[in-house]
Design a protein around this motif. Sequence first.
Motif, PDB file in Angstrom:
ATOM      1  N   SER A 112       0.803  -1.221   0.000  1.00 25.63           N
ATOM      2  CA  SER A 112       0.000   0.000   0.000  1.00 25.63           C
ATOM      3  C   SER A 112       0.835   1.270   0.000  1.00 25.63           C
ATOM      4  O   SER A 112       0.347   2.345  -0.323  1.00 25.63           O
ATOM      5  CB  SER A 112      -0.938   0.012   1.216  1.00 25.63           C
ATOM      6  N   LYS A 113       2.129   1.150   0.349  1.00 23.55           N
ATOM      7  CA  LYS A 113       3.014   2.311   0.330  1.00 23.55           C
ATOM      8  C   LYS A 113       4.381   1.894  -0.186  1.00 23.55           C
ATOM      9  O   LYS A 113       4.665   0.702  -0.345  1.00 23.55           O
ATOM     10  CB  LYS A 113       3.154   2.921   1.723  1.00 23.55           C
ATOM     11  N   TYR A 114       5.230   2.873  -0.466  1.00 27.47           N
ATOM     12  CA  TYR A 114       6.569   2.569  -0.953  1.00 27.47           C
ATOM     13  C   TYR A 114       7.414   1.971   0.167  1.00 27.47           C
ATOM     14  O   TYR A 114       7.348   2.414   1.316  1.00 27.47           O
ATOM     15  CB  TYR A 114       7.257   3.824  -1.491  1.00 27.47           C
ATOM     16  N   VAL A 148       7.465  -0.108  -9.817  1.00 30.12           N
ATOM     17  CA  VAL A 148       6.755   1.122 -10.163  1.00 30.12           C
ATOM     18  C   VAL A 148       5.757   1.436  -9.061  1.00 30.12           C
ATOM     19  O   VAL A 148       5.285   0.534  -8.362  1.00 30.12           O
ATOM     20  CB  VAL A 148       6.018   0.975 -11.519  1.00 30.12           C
ATOM     21  N   ARG A 149       5.448   2.711  -8.912  1.00 33.58           N
ATOM     22  CA  ARG A 149       4.461   3.120  -7.925  1.00 33.58           C
ATOM     23  C   ARG A 149       3.312   3.827  -8.623  1.00 33.58           C
ATOM     24  O   ARG A 149       3.526   4.722  -9.427  1.00 33.58           O
ATOM     25  CB  ARG A 149       5.073   4.054  -6.887  1.00 33.58           C
ATOM     26  N   GLY A 153      -0.798   5.909  -4.995  1.00 33.10           N
ATOM     27  CA  GLY A 153      -1.302   4.584  -4.678  1.00 33.10           C
ATOM     28  C   GLY A 153      -0.204   3.631  -4.263  1.00 33.10           C
ATOM     29  O   GLY A 153       0.893   4.051  -3.878  1.00 33.10           O
ATOM     30  N   PRO A 154      -0.472   2.334  -4.340  1.00 36.52           N
ATOM     31  CA  PRO A 154       0.496   1.321  -3.892  1.00 36.52           C
ATOM     32  C   PRO A 154       1.698   1.190  -4.821  1.00 36.52           C
ATOM     33  O   PRO A 154       1.697   1.681  -5.946  1.00 36.52           O
ATOM     34  CB  PRO A 154      -0.341   0.033  -3.887  1.00 36.52           C
ATOM     35  N   SER A 155       2.728   0.516  -4.317  1.00 41.47           N
ATOM     36  CA  SER A 155       3.916   0.216  -5.101  1.00 41.47           C
ATOM     37  C   SER A 155       3.863  -1.238  -5.556  1.00 41.47           C
ATOM     38  O   SER A 155       3.296  -2.096  -4.873  1.00 41.47           O
ATOM     39  CB  SER A 155       5.176   0.454  -4.267  1.00 41.47           C
ATOM     40  N   PHE A 156       4.473  -1.518  -6.722  1.00 40.19           N
ATOM     41  CA  PHE A 156       4.447  -2.856  -7.302  1.00 40.19           C
ATOM     42  C   PHE A 156       5.862  -3.283  -7.680  1.00 40.19           C
ATOM     43  O   PHE A 156       6.650  -2.474  -8.173  1.00 40.19           O
ATOM     44  CB  PHE A 156       3.562  -2.877  -8.555  1.00 40.19           C
ATOM     45  N   TRP A 157       6.152  -4.573  -7.468  1.00 40.01           N
ATOM     46  CA  TRP A 157       7.453  -5.140  -7.798  1.00 40.01           C
ATOM     47  C   TRP A 157       7.272  -6.411  -8.614  1.00 40.01           C
ATOM     48  O   TRP A 157       6.299  -7.155  -8.424  1.00 40.01           O
ATOM     49  CB  TRP A 157       8.231  -5.497  -6.529  1.00 40.01           C
ATOM     50  N   CYS A 158       8.211  -6.669  -9.521  1.00 38.37           N
ATOM     51  CA  CYS A 158       8.189  -7.908 -10.303  1.00 38.37           C
ATOM     52  C   CYS A 158       9.618  -8.407 -10.484  1.00 38.37           C
ATOM     53  O   CYS A 158      10.516  -7.623 -10.822  1.00 38.37           O
ATOM     54  CB  CYS A 158       7.528  -7.685 -11.659  1.00 38.37           C
TER      55      CYS A 158
END
Length: 221
Positions: A112-114, A148-149, A153-158
Motif C-alpha cells: 500500500s506504500k513505498y 513502479v508506484r 497509490g500502492p507500489s508494485f514489484w516484479c
Amino acid sequence: MAMTPGRRAGVWVALCHSLLAAALVCSKNHANDLVDMINKNRTALKLPALNDSPGIGCMALQYIELCKGNCTNNVPHCNVTEDDFTEIFAPNCGVELPTFGTLTGQIVGCHSKYLEPSLAFSQVLVKDNTSLSLLRNKSHTEVGVGLVRAHKGPSFWCVLFSSDHANSTFVLEDRGIGIQQKKGCFSGSSNPCSGGPKRTATLMSTLAVALYCLCILLFHM
C-alpha cells in the motif's frame, strides 16, 4: 555562546552533506539493489549469482505496469498472458526477438506504500517458502527486476528469472539507449527510479536547499 567561524562552517558542511546524501538516496535505482539482495541470498548458500539482465528487467517493469491499481491485501492482480511477453513487453523494451529466451519463473508483489529495497525484499518478494524456493532455484542463470508506484497509490514489484545462457538472450537494441522510461525503473540500468511528479519535486527541493547551504557556507568562509 556564539559559535566560532570554524565551528559554524563545520555545522554547515555537515548539514549540506546530509541533504546531498538524501538526494542521492532518492535518485538510486532500487531495482539494482534488489538484484544485489537476491544474489547475496543465493551466494550465502553457495549458489551461483544470477546475471543482471536489463532486457529481462525491462520486461519485468512492463509486466508490473499492467498490475497498477490492482493491489488487494498486498497481493497484485495481473491479467498477463504468455503472448504479452513477445507481443507487448519485448517490443516496448526493444528486446531483439531472435534473442528472446526462456523465462522460468516470476515473483510479483505490491504494498500500500513505498518500501525501501530491504523491506520490499523481506516483506513483499520473499515472504513465504514458495517465493524463497523459486529465488534459490539452481537452474536459474539470469534475473531482472522492475518496480513502479501508482500515482498516490500502492507500489508494485516484479522479478523475472531465466535459465538461458547469460548475456546471449533478451538482448536490447542499441544496448537499451532508446528506451524512454518515464515511470519506475528496472535492473541492469543506470537510470534512477522515477516516482512521479511528487518524488521529482521533492528531489529538486532537496537539491535547491543543498545548493543554498553551500552558498551560505562559501559566503561565511
